[in-house]
Each structure stands twice: as structure tokens, then as C-alpha cells.
Design a protein around this motif. Structure first.
Motif, mmCIF file in Angstrom:
data_model
loop_
_atom_site.group_PDB
_atom_site.id
_atom_site.type_symbol
_atom_site.label_atom_id
_atom_site.label_comp_id
_atom_site.label_asym_id
_atom_site.label_seq_id
_atom_site.Cartn_x
_atom_site.Cartn_y
_atom_site.Cartn_z
ATOM 1 N N PHE A 80 0.834 -1.208 0.000
ATOM 2 C CA PHE A 80 0.000 0.000 0.000
ATOM 3 C C PHE A 80 0.866 1.255 0.000
ATOM 4 C CE2 PHE A 80 -2.048 3.365 2.517
ATOM 5 C CZ PHE A 80 -3.125 3.651 1.687
ATOM 6 N N ILE A 81 1.898 1.264 0.847
ATOM 7 C CA ILE A 81 2.794 2.420 0.926
ATOM 8 C C ILE A 81 3.508 2.646 -0.402
ATOM 9 C CG2 ILE A 81 4.915 3.272 2.011
ATOM 10 C CD1 ILE A 81 3.981 1.924 4.594
ATOM 11 N N LEU A 82 3.987 1.550 -1.002
ATOM 12 C CA LEU A 82 4.649 1.679 -2.307
ATOM 13 C C LEU A 82 3.687 2.209 -3.364
ATOM 14 C CD1 LEU A 82 6.802 -1.593 -2.413
ATOM 15 C CD2 LEU A 82 7.620 0.771 -2.195
ATOM 16 N N ALA A 83 2.445 1.749 -3.323
ATOM 17 C CA ALA A 83 1.453 2.210 -4.291
ATOM 18 C C ALA A 83 1.178 3.697 -4.123
ATOM 19 C CB ALA A 83 0.165 1.414 -4.134
ATOM 20 N N VAL A 84 1.030 4.138 -2.867
ATOM 21 C CA VAL A 84 0.779 5.561 -2.603
ATOM 22 C C VAL A 84 1.967 6.404 -3.054
ATOM 23 C CG1 VAL A 84 0.478 7.282 -0.793
ATOM 24 C CG2 VAL A 84 -0.813 5.152 -0.720
ATOM 25 N N ALA A 85 3.188 5.933 -2.734
ATOM 26 C CA ALA A 85 4.390 6.670 -3.132
ATOM 27 C C ALA A 85 4.482 6.781 -4.653
ATOM 28 C CB ALA A 85 5.632 5.970 -2.575
#
Length: 210
Positions: A24-29
């Protein structure tokens, strides 16, 4: 490297947290980076469009000054087709309309003015276009069409000019009472010091107004 029990627990906790939220964090970044890149690209595109539109507009000014209608048509067409989203597009159409009017090509002038009236995001420029378009239609005795062009509510600074032009159209139709009311409205909305008042008063007097 050896870890004590507490460090191992923290490491396992971090691994579990990353396994749960890492994607999720990678997707948001990734979304944030892509949005930033898109914004920067859009800003560059806008600056590039404005610069190219300015160059075309300057060429249009020279063509209009020279009375070269072929170049006026080509250059104005390029601006309206390729740079319609810039502030130069409605100004180019107004300039081209003026060049066509001077050359006696009312049909082409109307087309340019209609473009501004329909598509300009600048209320003042759209109001100018409608006022000039109504004048051309008045000259052609297309009275109903001229009144239709003047029907939308203009910005307050154009209210007197619109009323005056409606008076001209109604007078052309022979509707003296309605024309008189329009001229009276124009006088009521005009500043007392403007030179236009005397012209409107003359037209009102010609209709038998007080």
C-alpha cells in the motif's frame, strides 16, 4: 550479527507490519511521484503552449496591420485550433474579426465573433464579441438574431452598452417605445461624465424622448 530477544521481536513486528502495509505504501508513493511528474509535465505544456500562441499572435498582428487576409485566416485558424485553451485564442479571434470587417467580409467576421461569444472563458471578451456581433447583424437588418445575441446578461460594466445596442436594434425594427426604454436604461446606467451619453441622448431625442 546476533540479535537479542527484544530486537528479534521488534524485527519480526516490523516485517509483519511491512508485509501488511508495504504494498500500500509503495502504491501511494508511486501515485504521488506520478502525480508530481504529471503536474510538472502539465506546467511545461502550458508554458510551451502560451509561448507558441504568443508567437502566432504576434504574426497575426503583423498580418492584420498589413491587410493580408490570407495570412490572417491561416494564423487565426492555427491559434484557434492548436491553442484554443490559451488567453490568446479569443483575442486572436477578435483581431481577425476586425481585419475581416475592415475588408468588408462580414461573414468571416461574424464567425470569429461567434467563436469568442461561445467559447471564451473571459466574460469581458465574450461581452465585447456579442456587442460587435450584434452590430454586424444590425447592419444586415437581422434584428431578431441581433436581439438574441444581446439576450445573455452581460457583466455590469457592459450593461449600458448592451442597452444602447438593443435600442439601436429596436429602433431599426420600428419599435419606438421599446427603443426609447432601452436608451433610457442605457443613460441610467452610464456615468454622468462619459461622452457616450450625448450620442444616446441624440438618438433618444430623435425618437421623441424627453
Amino acid at each position: 550479527m546476533a540479535y537479542d530477544i527484544e530486537e528479534q521481536e521488534q524485527l519480526e513486528s516490523l516485517k509483519a507490519w511491512w508485509a501488511k502495509y508495504g504494498n500500500f505504501i509503495l502504491a501511494v508513493a508511486t501515485i504521488v511521484l506520478l502525480a508530481a511528474a504529471a503536474w510538472n509535465g502539465w506546467q511545461w505544456y502550458q508554458r510551451n503552449q502560451a509561448a507558441n500562441a504568443l508567437a502566432q499572435f504576434e504574426a497575426l498582428e503583423k498580418a492584420a496591420e498589413a491587410g493580408d487576409l490570407t495570412r490572417v485566416k491561416d494564423t487565426a485558424g492555427t491559434i484557434l485550433e492548436q491553442y484554443s485553451g490559451t488567453g490568446y485564442a479569443p483575442r486572436a479571434a477578435l483581431l481577425a474579426a476586425h481585419a475581416y470587417e475592415k475588408a468588408g467580409d462580414a461573414r468571416s467576421a461574424r464567425a470569429q465573433l461567434q467563436w469568442v461569444a461561445d467559447r471564451s472563458g473571459d466574460e469581458a471578451l465574450a461581452a465585447v464579441a456579442r456587442l460587435r456581433l450584434a452590430g454586424l447583424l444590425l447592419d444586415e437588418k437581422s434584428y431578431d438574431e441581433a436581439l438574441g445575441v444581446l439576450a445573455p446578461q452581460p457583466p455590469a460594466s457592459f450593461a449600458a452598452l448592451y442597452a444602447d445596442r438593443r435600442g439601436d436594434v429596436l429602433a431599426g425594427q420600428g419599435k419606438r417605445d421599446e427603443a426609447r426604454k432601452a436608451y433610457e436604461e442605457a443613460l441610467a446606467k452610464l456615468d454622468a461624465s462619459t461622452d457616450l451619453r450625448s450620442s444616446i441622448q441624440l438618438k433618444l431625442d430623435a425618437l421623441g424622448g424627453a
